[in-house]
Design a protein around this motif. Structure first.
Motif, PDB file in Angstrom:
ATOM      1  N   THR A   1     -10.916   0.427  -0.282  1.00 13.58           N
ATOM      2  CA  THR A   1     -10.315   1.771   0.756  1.00 13.58           C
ATOM      3  C   THR A   1     -11.387   2.578   1.125  1.00 13.58           C
TER       4      THR A   1
ATOM      5  N   GLU B   1       0.693  -1.195   0.000  1.00  9.40           N
ATOM      6  CA  GLU B   1      -0.104   0.281   0.218  1.00  9.40           C
ATOM      7  C   GLU B   1       0.874   1.239  -0.047  1.00  9.40           C
TER       8      GLU B   1
ATOM      9  N   ASP C   1     -12.311   5.033  -0.315  1.00  8.09           N
ATOM     10  CA  ASP C   1     -12.091   6.415  -1.102  1.00  8.09           C
ATOM     11  C   ASP C   1     -13.023   6.448  -2.427  1.00  8.09           C
TER      12      ASP C   1
ATOM     13  N   VAL D   1      -4.083   0.512  -2.578  1.00  7.34           N
ATOM     14  CA  VAL D   1      -3.673  -0.851  -2.513  1.00  7.34           C
ATOM     15  C   VAL D   1      -3.400  -1.685  -3.514  1.00  7.34           C
TER      16      VAL D   1
ATOM     17  N   ASP E   1       0.803   6.052  -1.020  1.00  2.00           N
ATOM     18  CA  ASP E   1      -0.254   7.034  -1.262  1.00  2.00           C
ATOM     19  C   ASP E   1       0.252   7.684  -2.572  1.00  2.00           C
TER      20      ASP E   1
ATOM     21  N   HIS F   1      -4.911   6.986  -0.939  1.00  2.00           N
ATOM     22  CA  HIS F   1      -4.289   5.693  -0.298  1.00  2.00           C
ATOM     23  C   HIS F   1      -4.641   4.641  -1.285  1.00  2.00           C
TER      24      HIS F   1
END
Length: 202
Positions: free
Chosen positions: A184, A121, A186, A137, A123, A135
């Motif tokens: 996530t 993971e 997001d 993954v 950013d 973020h």
């Protein structure tokens, strides 16, 4: 304006998570398993999973050719992880007989992170995604080795062993990422895709 109807290819992968993310940003999201369902959507998300398995299932469900035709006719699509591989014009590390739908002028290396850097993971800053880094993954993910002149790099890994690797590309109404934004919470990549779909509808 009427909310676009965006299908999520429901043969394998994080179908429910993509449907939830799309719904939360204002799209009408539906699973797609049949030709009639594909014909009814304005755009399509191809989720992660196993690219060779999804390729075989597309053929088994008689969706490969109709989906390829829709893409060639300009239907917007977003592919994450395995979806990136399926939308790539060229693949390195694929199995014999593996086919892609194509559409994005890139060469993708299959399982690049999974075999070489492990799942991880980090950013990222993605062009078109506002309000700071997101973020990301990566799960046995591909990366983009080469980008042709028709495609635009919109995201790279910024630090660590994989720094500089290309992990997000856009070509017209097609968007691909190596990572899984649906896991996530997001929803900014999904919001960007809904914007792309709306723009394609004029």
């Amino acid at each position: 304006m009427t909310a676009p109807t965006i299908g999520v290819l429901a043969l394998q992968g994080d179908v429910r998570e993509h449907v939830h993310a799309l719904t939360s940003v204002g799209a009408a999201a539906v699973p797609v398993r049949r030709r009639s369902e594909l014909d009814a959507v304005d755009a399509l998300v191809i989720p992660g999973g196993e690219s060779t398995t999804i390729d075989k299932l597309l053929r088994a469900f008689e969706l490969f050719a109709p989906l390829q035709d829709r893409l060639r006719a300009g239907m917007p699509a977003y592919g994450s992880c395995a979806g990136m591989i399926l939308l790539a014009d060229r693949v390195l590390g694929g199995i014999e007989g593996q086919r892609t739908l194509g559409g994005v002028d890139v060469t993708v290396r299959r399982n690049a992170f999974g075999r070489q850097v492990d799942s991880f993971e980090t950013d990222l800053t993605i062009d078109g995604v506002d309000d700071g880094p997101m973020h990301a993954v990566f799960i046995r993910a591909p990366w983009v080795e080469e980008v042709g002149p028709a495609a635009k790099i919109v995201g790279r890994v910024e630090s660590g062993p994989a720094a500089g690797r290309i992990v997000a590309v856009r070509q017209g109404p097609l968007l691909v990422t190596s990572f899984h934004p649906e896991v996530t919470g997001d929803t900014r990549v999904h919001r960007l895709f809904v914007q792309i779909v709306s723009e394609s509808q004029g």
